[in-house]
Design a protein around this motif. Structure first.
Motif, PDB file in Angstrom:
ATOM      1  N   ILE A  16      -4.750  -2.136   2.343  1.00 64.68           N
ATOM      2  CA  ILE A  16      -4.248  -1.015   3.125  1.00 64.68           C
ATOM      3  C   ILE A  16      -3.993  -1.467   4.573  1.00 64.68           C
ATOM      4  CG2 ILE A  16      -4.834   1.268   4.047  1.00 64.68           C
ATOM      5  CD1 ILE A  16      -4.390   1.384   1.079  1.00 64.68           C
TER       6      ILE A  16
ATOM      7  N   ASP B  25       0.813  -1.213   0.000  1.00 61.78           N
ATOM      8  CA  ASP B  25       0.000   0.000   0.000  1.00 61.78           C
ATOM      9  C   ASP B  25       0.845   1.260   0.000  1.00 61.78           C
ATOM     10  OD1 ASP B  25       0.767  -0.704   2.639  1.00 61.78           O
ATOM     11  OD2 ASP B  25      -0.902   0.406   3.508  1.00 61.78           O
TER      12      ASP B  25
ATOM     13  N   TYR C 219     -14.321   0.455  -0.291  1.00 60.56           N
ATOM     14  CA  TYR C 219     -13.196  -0.433  -0.553  1.00 60.56           C
ATOM     15  C   TYR C 219     -13.708  -1.801  -1.005  1.00 60.56           C
ATOM     16  CZ  TYR C 219     -10.982   2.988   2.516  1.00 60.56           C
ATOM     17  OH  TYR C 219     -10.543   4.148   3.084  1.00 60.56           O
TER      18      TYR C 219
ATOM     19  N   ALA D 171      -4.270   0.116  -4.626  1.00 63.02           N
ATOM     20  CA  ALA D 171      -3.472  -0.253  -3.453  1.00 63.02           C
ATOM     21  C   ALA D 171      -4.072  -1.517  -2.856  1.00 63.02           C
ATOM     22  CB  ALA D 171      -3.493   0.874  -2.424  1.00 63.02           C
TER      23      ALA D 171
ATOM     24  N   TYR E  18      -1.923   9.469   3.043  1.00 62.63           N
ATOM     25  CA  TYR E  18      -2.928   8.453   2.711  1.00 62.63           C
ATOM     26  C   TYR E  18      -4.300   9.098   2.514  1.00 62.63           C
ATOM     27  CZ  TYR E  18      -0.347   4.069   3.483  1.00 62.63           C
ATOM     28  OH  TYR E  18       0.501   2.999   3.383  1.00 62.63           O
TER      29      TYR E  18
ATOM     30  N   ALA F  63      -8.683   0.932  -3.550  1.00 68.40           N
ATOM     31  CA  ALA F  63      -7.935   0.152  -2.566  1.00 68.40           C
ATOM     32  C   ALA F  63      -8.732  -1.059  -2.124  1.00 68.40           C
ATOM     33  CB  ALA F  63      -7.599   1.022  -1.348  1.00 68.40           C
TER      34      ALA F  63
END
Length: 150
Positions: free
Chosen positions: A91, A67, A140, A88, A108, A119
């Motif tokens: 995380i 990440d 997410y 990413a 971030y 992410a």
């Protein structure tokens, strides 16, 4: 011509990893950038991030196993005016109240707040905790931690 996936990855056995195998199975245009893990992980990962952003074209997607590399790619893409998309994977922002962690959290927050950054997280609860910590509202994708999928 479609987009390309630029995969930033650290493991030497990447060809046997579920992520790489899945990408190859469903996507034909993959550029693999391997980070050789060594004692200078920071500089190695920074070099990988710079290489990924530098090689990225407009519709490319940079996918990062770490990440922190994805966050670096976001910031580098801003400075280099390369508007690529970034993913990413899982995380893992630490819960610390140190000055360093406050700076990292701010980096971030800005990156994850961008619509160019997607992410994954290991659980829904992790996403809720991350949004609270960063003061953002982000959706997410859950990707369970898998150490050996075989």
């Amino acid at each position: 011509m479609g987009h390309r996936i630029i995969l930033l990855f650290e493991r030497k056995d990447v060809q046997e990893h579920f992520l790489y195998e899945g990408l190859v199975k469903y996507h034909s245009r993959i550029l693999l950038i391997k980070n050789e893990k060594n004692d200078a992980a920071f500089s190695s990962w920074l070099k990988g991030s710079i290489e990924a952003v530098w090689k990225a074209k407009k519709n490319d997607v940079i996918m990062s196993w770490f990440d922190v590399q994805a966050i670096r790619c976001y910031w580098l893409s801003l400075f280099l005016c390369k508007p690529c998309k970034i993913v990413a994977i899982n995380i893992l922002l630490k819960e610390k109240s140190t000055f360093k962690n406050k700076i990292v959290s701010a980096l971030y927050r800005k990156a994850l707040g961008s619509n160019r950054v997607s992410a994954t997280i290991a659980s829904r609860e992790m996403g809720e905790r991350l949004n609270r910590k960063l003061g953002i509202r982000k959706s997410y994708t859950v990707l369970r931690d898998v150490y050996s999928y075989r």
